[in-house]
Design an enzyme around this catalytic site. Structure first.
Site, PDB file in Angstrom:
ATOM      1  N   ASP A   1       0.706  -1.338  -0.096  1.00 30.86           N
ATOM      2  CA  ASP A   1      -0.035  -0.096  -0.037  1.00 30.86           C
ATOM      3  C   ASP A   1       1.063   1.321   0.133  1.00 30.86           C
ATOM      4  OD1 ASP A   1      -2.745   1.400   0.546  1.00 30.86           O
ATOM      5  OD2 ASP A   1      -1.664   2.131   2.077  1.00 30.86           O
TER       6      ASP A   1
ATOM      7  N   GLU B   1       1.549  -0.069  -4.780  1.00 36.24           N
ATOM      8  CA  GLU B   1       0.782   1.066  -5.271  1.00 36.24           C
ATOM      9  C   GLU B   1       1.631   2.261  -4.936  1.00 36.24           C
ATOM     10  OE1 GLU B   1      -3.190   3.431  -3.647  1.00 36.24           O
ATOM     11  OE2 GLU B   1      -2.027   2.417  -2.201  1.00 36.24           O
TER      12      GLU B   1
ATOM     13  N   ASN C   1     -13.262   6.441  -2.152  1.00 39.33           N
ATOM     14  CA  ASN C   1     -12.748   7.759  -1.962  1.00 39.33           C
ATOM     15  C   ASN C   1     -13.774   8.864  -2.363  1.00 39.33           C
ATOM     16  OD1 ASN C   1     -11.091   6.955   0.110  1.00 39.33           O
ATOM     17  ND2 ASN C   1      -9.379   6.745  -1.572  1.00 39.33           N
TER      18      ASN C   1
END
Length: 581
Positions: free
Chosen positions: A243, A280, A379
């Site tokens: 992440d 990511e 999001n």
């Protein structure tokens, strides 16, 4: 032998057993900060550490927290599970199809055992890799998983470490690789006791989520690398999704990502199966995926937000915020042929030049590409999927773009049938003050971007979490069934046609018709060698000349090739190419 790294402590004791009535004194070893005691624990036995005269704290490397992240740990015998996957040789990422899912909302039960029951469905869909959002321990019952504080655990409500082992074993039996999403850039706000043990965080250096992880400290780096190896070695996981690696503040000569990649490659050689690291990153920096021999870190792949942004703008016409740059007429063409849109170009959102070009020699599968994912849906203020605003025909075009893309395609759970359920941000913080802070912060965040505050679901409301659970009953009905059949057909076509897994960027082409049209009303001809993907987002049909020996291999709506041409209706996509011999 029990050991714990606690350089801040002057005294360390371990309490264990029924009622934690047994106490053992640990001995400091030299000046390295490690404390040890010759104690043996039984599988499932509770234990914890007392630093100086403080309260009982869970083990920083606890494998199980049956009573939550604030309570005692439970010892886990890593050799107790009877694995049946000895014949599993793994799956390489190249040519794969990833399916991202959140365990708590993937099934009504929200458990690993319930997810096992859905594995045949994923096999039929054509998936090769299942990516699980973070499963490590967090405070509360449900959460996206990115607020984890017990990195070595598996969240008890999902099934704990035993349930996790059952899931991986079952996935391998079904021929599916498992990708585990892990978070090494920050810790959650509740239950993080690591700073009491040692300098795990770097005070004064913050990222989006709080103090940065202290990568200057060798023991902290080892804590991270050994955690990565735990998932791959002890739980037989096939890949890790790392992440937000751009938030890893590392100034040492060898970056933590390279250090991790070297350790994982060594483990892969030892176990004799592919082990994959996927980053990511919002840096658009190919250093992550370049070989170490070429000065890179040697990770296998990285996510491409640029791909998502270009496709999202083309499908929806949305051009606010970071989507603004992707209204450019060459946006889809560039991400199709060159990977990154921002490869040194000016970003109006960042107000600076951004990114670096990907060398032409880099295989295209090293970019993970998607039209939807947990972040790009969750999001948004209301957690609305593309299905909330796009017609079924446009959702079908999204499917074609995703599964014919040059990268490694990834689906977000339910996308394959145009799921009607949203996927909003949700939490279950037991602390009232923390829940209110998250609630307020979420509302303020979207108020700054002109979203209606009333449209933002309360993250702490259990109904917000329940709304995110997939409605499986809709998958085989009406337009949902048509979309699902298309995804299955596209996955099958991708397996059958070598052009769709060809890693060479030299065999890619892209052209735009009507570049002056609105972003969501353009026409594209996208090439994968001899295959052409025709995308018509205009309001009128489009007559496309057929090449020599070219035929319709797949279409999102029925089409009938005429004399030397095929008419592609509005909001439709067609795959053209020569028939296989």
């Amino acid at each position: 032998m029990i050991e714990v790294w606690a350089p801040k402590a002057r005294r360390v004791r371990m309490r264990s057993g029924v009622g934690l009535g047994r106490e053992s004194e640990l001995t400091a070893a030299a000046a390295d900060g490690w404390w040890r005691a010759p104690v043996e624990l039984a599988d499932g036995e509770r234990y914890g550490f007392v630093l100086d005269d403080g309260e009982l704290r869970p083990d920083p490397r606890s494998r199980r927290q049956p009573d939550g992240v604030h309570a005692a740990s439970a010892w886990v015998d890593a050799a107790a599970f009877a694995w049946t996957d000895a014949a599993w040789t793994g799956r390489q990422l190249a040519g794969g199809l990833i399916y991202e899912l959140h365990l708590g909302t993937f099934t009504p039960e929200g458990t690993l055992d319930a997810a096992i029951e859905r594995l045949p469905y994923l096999v039929e869909l054509g998936v090769s890799h299942i990516e699980l959002l973070p499963v490590n321990g967090f405070n509360g019952v449900w959460n996206w998983g990115y607020d984890g504080v017990a990195w070595y655990t598996v969240h008890e409500a999902y099934g704990g470490p035993a349930g996790y082992a059952r899931f991986v074993d079952a996935a391998h039996a079904a021929g599916l690789a498992v990708v585990q999403d892990v978070v090494y850039n920050h810790l959650g706000p509740s239950g993080n006791y690591l700073p009491e043990f040692g300098p795990y965080l770097r005070e004064g250096t913050r990222n989006t989520w709080g103090d940065s992880v202290n990568l200057d400290e060798p023991a902290v780096r080892a804590y991270i690398v050994e955690n990565a190896l735990m998932w791959l070695r002890d739980y037989h996981v096939d890949a890790l999704r790392l992440d937000a690696v751009h938030a890893l503040h590392d100034e040492r000569p060898v970056h933590i990502l390279r250090e991790m990649a070297e350790a994982v490659d060594a483990l892969s050689a030892h176990v004799g199966r592919p082990l994959t690291l996927i980053a990511e990153s919002d840096m658009n920096d190919p250093t992550l995926i370049l070989p170490r021999e070429a000065g890179g870190y040697g990770l296998a792949a990285q996510w491409s937000d640029d791909w998502h942004h270009a496709v999202h703008v083309a499908l929806t016409g949305e051009v606010s915020g970071y989507y603004a740059d992707f209204a450019a007429s060459d946006a889809l063409e560039k991400v199709w042929t060159r990977g990154f849109f921002h490869d040194g170009t000016y970003s109006s959102f960042r107000e600076r030049h951004h990114g670096h070009p990907i060398p032409a020699e880099v295989p295209t599968w090293r970019l993970v590409t998607f039209a939807q994912d947990h972040d790009q849906i969750g999001n948004r203020a209301a957690g609305d999927r593309l299905s909330a605003t796009l017609s079924p025909d446009r959702l079908a075009v999204a499917a074609v773009l995703t599964l014919t893309a040059p990268g490694t395609p990834m689906l977000f759970m339910g996308e394959e049938w145009g799921a009607s359920t949203p996927w909003p941000f949700f939490t279950s913080h037991p602390e009232e003050w923390l829940g209110e802070a998250v609630r307020k912060g979420r509302a303020e965040e979207f108020a700054k971007t002109d979203w209606d505050e009333a449209a933002v679901p309360d993250p702490q409301d259990p109904a917000t979490f329940q709304s995110a659970k997939l409605a499986w009953e809709e998958a085989e009905t009406g337009e949902h069934a048509r979309i699902l059949a298309l995804y299955r057909d596209l996955a099958r076509l991708r397996r059958e046609r070598p052009e769709l897994t060809d890693p060479s960027s030299a065999h890619l082409s892209a052209a735009i018709e009507r570049p002056d049209a609105a972003p969501s009303a353009r026409r594209f001809v996208l090439g994968r060698g001899p295959l052409r993907i025709i995308v018509n987002l205009a309001a009128e049909p489009w007559d496309v000349p057929l090449g020599m020996a070219e035929d319709v291999l797949l279409a999102t709506v029925p089409v009938s090739p005429g004399a030397g041409a095929v008419t592609v209706p509005a909001d439709a996509a067609v795959v053209l190419g020569p028939a296989l011999p």
